[in-house]
Design a protein around this motif. Structure first.
Motif, PDB file in Angstrom:
ATOM      1  N   VAL A  12       0.840  -1.204   0.000  1.00  0.00           N
ATOM      2  CA  VAL A  12       0.000   0.000   0.000  1.00  0.00           C
ATOM      3  C   VAL A  12       0.876   1.254   0.000  1.00  0.00           C
ATOM      4  O   VAL A  12       0.620   2.210  -0.752  1.00  0.00           O
ATOM      5  CB  VAL A  12      -0.956  -0.010   1.208  1.00  0.00           C
ATOM      6  CG1 VAL A  12      -1.730   1.309   1.281  1.00  0.00           C
ATOM      7  CG2 VAL A  12      -1.920  -1.186   1.121  1.00  0.00           C
ATOM      8  N   LEU A  13       1.939   1.255   0.812  1.00  0.00           N
ATOM      9  CA  LEU A  13       2.834   2.413   0.847  1.00  0.00           C
ATOM     10  C   LEU A  13       3.602   2.555  -0.468  1.00  0.00           C
ATOM     11  O   LEU A  13       3.826   3.676  -0.948  1.00  0.00           O
ATOM     12  CB  LEU A  13       3.811   2.302   2.012  1.00  0.00           C
ATOM     13  CG  LEU A  13       3.211   2.350   3.425  1.00  0.00           C
ATOM     14  CD1 LEU A  13       4.325   2.450   4.462  1.00  0.00           C
ATOM     15  CD2 LEU A  13       2.223   3.487   3.587  1.00  0.00           C
ATOM     16  N   ASP A  14       4.005   1.435  -1.055  1.00  0.00           N
ATOM     17  CA  ASP A  14       4.692   1.491  -2.354  1.00  0.00           C
ATOM     18  C   ASP A  14       3.777   2.101  -3.418  1.00  0.00           C
ATOM     19  O   ASP A  14       4.214   2.918  -4.242  1.00  0.00           O
ATOM     20  CB  ASP A  14       5.118   0.088  -2.788  1.00  0.00           C
ATOM     21  CG  ASP A  14       6.252  -0.469  -1.939  1.00  0.00           C
ATOM     22  OD1 ASP A  14       6.915   0.319  -1.232  1.00  0.00           O
ATOM     23  OD2 ASP A  14       6.454  -1.701  -1.968  1.00  0.00           O
ATOM     24  N   VAL A  36       2.450  -1.648  -8.401  1.00  0.00           N
ATOM     25  CA  VAL A  36       2.182  -0.974  -9.677  1.00  0.00           C
ATOM     26  C   VAL A  36       0.731  -1.195 -10.094  1.00  0.00           C
ATOM     27  O   VAL A  36       0.019  -0.255 -10.473  1.00  0.00           O
ATOM     28  CB  VAL A  36       3.151  -1.474 -10.765  1.00  0.00           C
ATOM     29  CG1 VAL A  36       2.758  -0.899 -12.123  1.00  0.00           C
ATOM     30  CG2 VAL A  36       4.581  -1.092 -10.419  1.00  0.00           C
ATOM     31  N   ALA A  37       0.277  -2.455 -10.007  1.00  0.00           N
ATOM     32  CA  ALA A  37      -1.110  -2.765 -10.377  1.00  0.00           C
ATOM     33  C   ALA A  37      -2.095  -2.072  -9.446  1.00  0.00           C
ATOM     34  O   ALA A  37      -3.161  -1.623  -9.888  1.00  0.00           O
ATOM     35  CB  ALA A  37      -1.330  -4.273 -10.350  1.00  0.00           C
ATOM     36  N   LEU A  38      -1.743  -1.960  -8.170  1.00  0.00           N
ATOM     37  CA  LEU A  38      -2.627  -1.290  -7.220  1.00  0.00           C
ATOM     38  C   LEU A  38      -2.739   0.193  -7.558  1.00  0.00           C
ATOM     39  O   LEU A  38      -3.847   0.752  -7.564  1.00  0.00           O
ATOM     40  CB  LEU A  38      -2.105  -1.475  -5.789  1.00  0.00           C
ATOM     41  CG  LEU A  38      -2.861  -0.733  -4.680  1.00  0.00           C
ATOM     42  CD1 LEU A  38      -4.351  -1.049  -4.712  1.00  0.00           C
ATOM     43  CD2 LEU A  38      -2.269  -1.084  -3.312  1.00  0.00           C
ATOM     44  N   ALA A  39      -1.628   0.832  -7.837  1.00  0.00           N
ATOM     45  CA  ALA A  39      -1.662   2.247  -8.214  1.00  0.00           C
ATOM     46  C   ALA A  39      -2.483   2.444  -9.484  1.00  0.00           C
ATOM     47  O   ALA A  39      -3.273   3.400  -9.593  1.00  0.00           O
ATOM     48  CB  ALA A  39      -0.241   2.773  -8.402  1.00  0.00           C
ATOM     49  N   GLN A  40      -2.323   1.538 -10.440  1.00  0.00           N
ATOM     50  CA  GLN A  40      -3.092   1.631 -11.679  1.00  0.00           C
ATOM     51  C   GLN A  40      -4.586   1.443 -11.423  1.00  0.00           C
ATOM     52  O   GLN A  40      -5.427   2.107 -12.047  1.00  0.00           O
ATOM     53  CB  GLN A  40      -2.587   0.595 -12.680  1.00  0.00           C
ATOM     54  CG  GLN A  40      -1.191   0.895 -13.219  1.00  0.00           C
ATOM     55  CD  GLN A  40      -0.637  -0.234 -14.076  1.00  0.00           C
ATOM     56  OE1 GLN A  40      -1.131  -1.368 -14.056  1.00  0.00           O
ATOM     57  NE2 GLN A  40       0.413   0.068 -14.837  1.00  0.00           N
ATOM     58  N   ALA A  41      -4.930   0.545 -10.493  1.00  0.00           N
ATOM     59  CA  ALA A  41      -6.335   0.321 -10.161  1.00  0.00           C
ATOM     60  C   ALA A  41      -6.963   1.575  -9.552  1.00  0.00           C
ATOM     61  O   ALA A  41      -8.110   1.925  -9.854  1.00  0.00           O
ATOM     62  CB  ALA A  41      -6.465  -0.862  -9.202  1.00  0.00           C
TER      63      ALA A  41
END
Length: 408
Positions: free
Chosen positions: A239-241, A354-359
């Motif tokens: 989450v922090l990344d 990366v995928a979380l940020a994109q989501a």
């Protein structure tokens, strides 16, 4: 139907078993609770209670709660936690039958959170009371010990597995909170039947926003809210990344609401990495959560990548669906399946920052009518699958079938 509910954790601690008991009452069951002294999550026994105390109290909802002594969990160190778990098992096994000596029960129902060892007193009470035993398995043991890193020694894990088999096979029915739990539990349960019975949503989360100002007012912008335990399995490093990747978008903010074993680490990391877009809001009472979640742009659930976490439906999933907000799920397996089936949000692989940020950016770019639709279908899915009253009726049906000697 006379039901004894056994759980190490109970009101005034915030666990959904309290609401399950009250929903069972509304179906007409006569419910009694056997539990320990409340001390979660702070680790100190609540005011008005004593670690060495035992006896009965009457809940305002009209049922009796019998409490036995235990060693408080303290700050959560391994030795103290083991003492906490084992002291409850011993006290409930020895003092439980004495406290309940004048009562009879049709069904003993165990809320099987970790550690599953708390079902041992229920096995003893089953023999004494000549009652049926049903355990609602919330975590896979010994797999959860290994996944959290609490125990890594293969010999110890094998010994725990022997105890778990012994417990499972002395039940008349095992209920599991995830469909993915059925194969591993059945493999250890022998002839004991295993059925899926999901966790209901927490009633407080399903309420409308209370009148008056919210306990937490979110700043303007796109607020992604994570609510719940801040522990080792929540993949908070990921989450922090993702938050660091999202710093290029100044309107996006990650709001972490809750507390847990990683709270101090989170504070240090947010300061060290200068993550101005991460807000550590602290812990709030369940009653305050509807007002907080209502302000969120999206709700975040995350877990580490492991086989056992892929088999788990995190309890906040039901709470988020009830809130009627779009959901971002950074997890694998059963939790992702539930979200996709509901249509209430977007998912990505566990521990993929990366995928979380994109989501997050994908949801942020969606038109408001699509986001509203996600929230609406999520709420519909919640009412169909996780509503308290619907699940209470199913639970009573399971009890009745066990009492009638019918195989599921």
């Amino acid at each position: 139907m006379r039901v004894l509910v056994l759980s190490q954790y109970y009101w005034p601690e915030s666990f959904r078993i309290t609401e399950v008991v009250e929903s069972l009452q509304r179906t007409g069951c006569h419910v009694t609770v056997l539990t320990g002294q409340p001390n979660y999550p702070q680790g100190a026994v609540f005011d008005g209670y004593s670690a060495a105390g035992f006896g009965a109290q009457q809940h305002e909802a009209g049922y009796s709660i019998y409490r036995v002594p235990l060693v408080p969990r303290g700050r959560g160190g391994a030795i103290v936690l083991v003492a906490n778990y084992l002291s409850f098992v011993l006290s409930a096994s020895v003092l439980g039958p004495w406290l309940l000596r004048k009562q009879s029960f049709d069904v003993i129902f165990v809320f099987g959170m970790s550690p599953i060892l708390q079902a041992i007193p229920a096995v003893i009470l089953k023999w004494i009371k000549v009652a049926k035993l049903v355990t609602w398995v919330q975590d896979l043991w010994p797999e959860s010990l290994e996944a959290t890193g609490f125990v890594r020694n293969r010999r110890v894990l094998a010994m725990v597995a022997v105890v778990v088999r012994w417990i499972y096979r002395r039940n008349d029915l095992l209920l599991v909170q995830s469909q993915a739990f059925i194969p591993p539990v059945q493999a250890m349960a022998g002839k004991t039947p295993v059925l899926y019975h999901p966790n209901p949503g927490e009633l407080a989360f399903a309420q409308t926003q209370p009148p008056g100002p919210s306990a937490l007012v979110l700043e303007p912008g796109y607020n992604v809210v994570f609510a719940g335990n801040l522990g080792t399995v929540q993949a908070l490093g990921t989450v922090l990344d993702a938050a660091e990747l999202l710093m290029l978008h100044p309107d996006v903010r990650i709001v972490l609401v809750g507390s847990g074993s990683r709270s101090e680490w989170l504070q240090q990391e947010v300061a060290r990495r200068q993550l101005d877009n991460v807000q550590l809001a602290g812990r709030f009472a369940p009653e305050a959560m509807p007002g907080i979640l209502a302000q969120a742009s999206a709700l975040l659930v995350s877990l580490v990548r492991s086989p056992i976490m892929g088999q788990t439906v995190p309890s906040k999933m039901q709470a988020y669906l009830a809130a009627g907000k779009p959901i971002i799920a950074s997890l694998d397996g059963e939790g992702a399946r539930v979200l996709e089936e509901s249509g209430a949000g977007v998912s990505c692989s566990a521990e993929d920052a990366v995928a979380l940020a994109q989501a997050v950016l994908r949801l942020r770019a969606m038109p408001s009518n699509e986001l509203q639709r996600m929230g609406e279908v999520g709420l519909i899915y919640y009412k169909q699958h996780f509503d308290q009253e619907v699940l209470a009726a199913k639970l009573v049906k399971h009890f009745s079938q066990v009492l009638a000697g019918n195989k599921p």
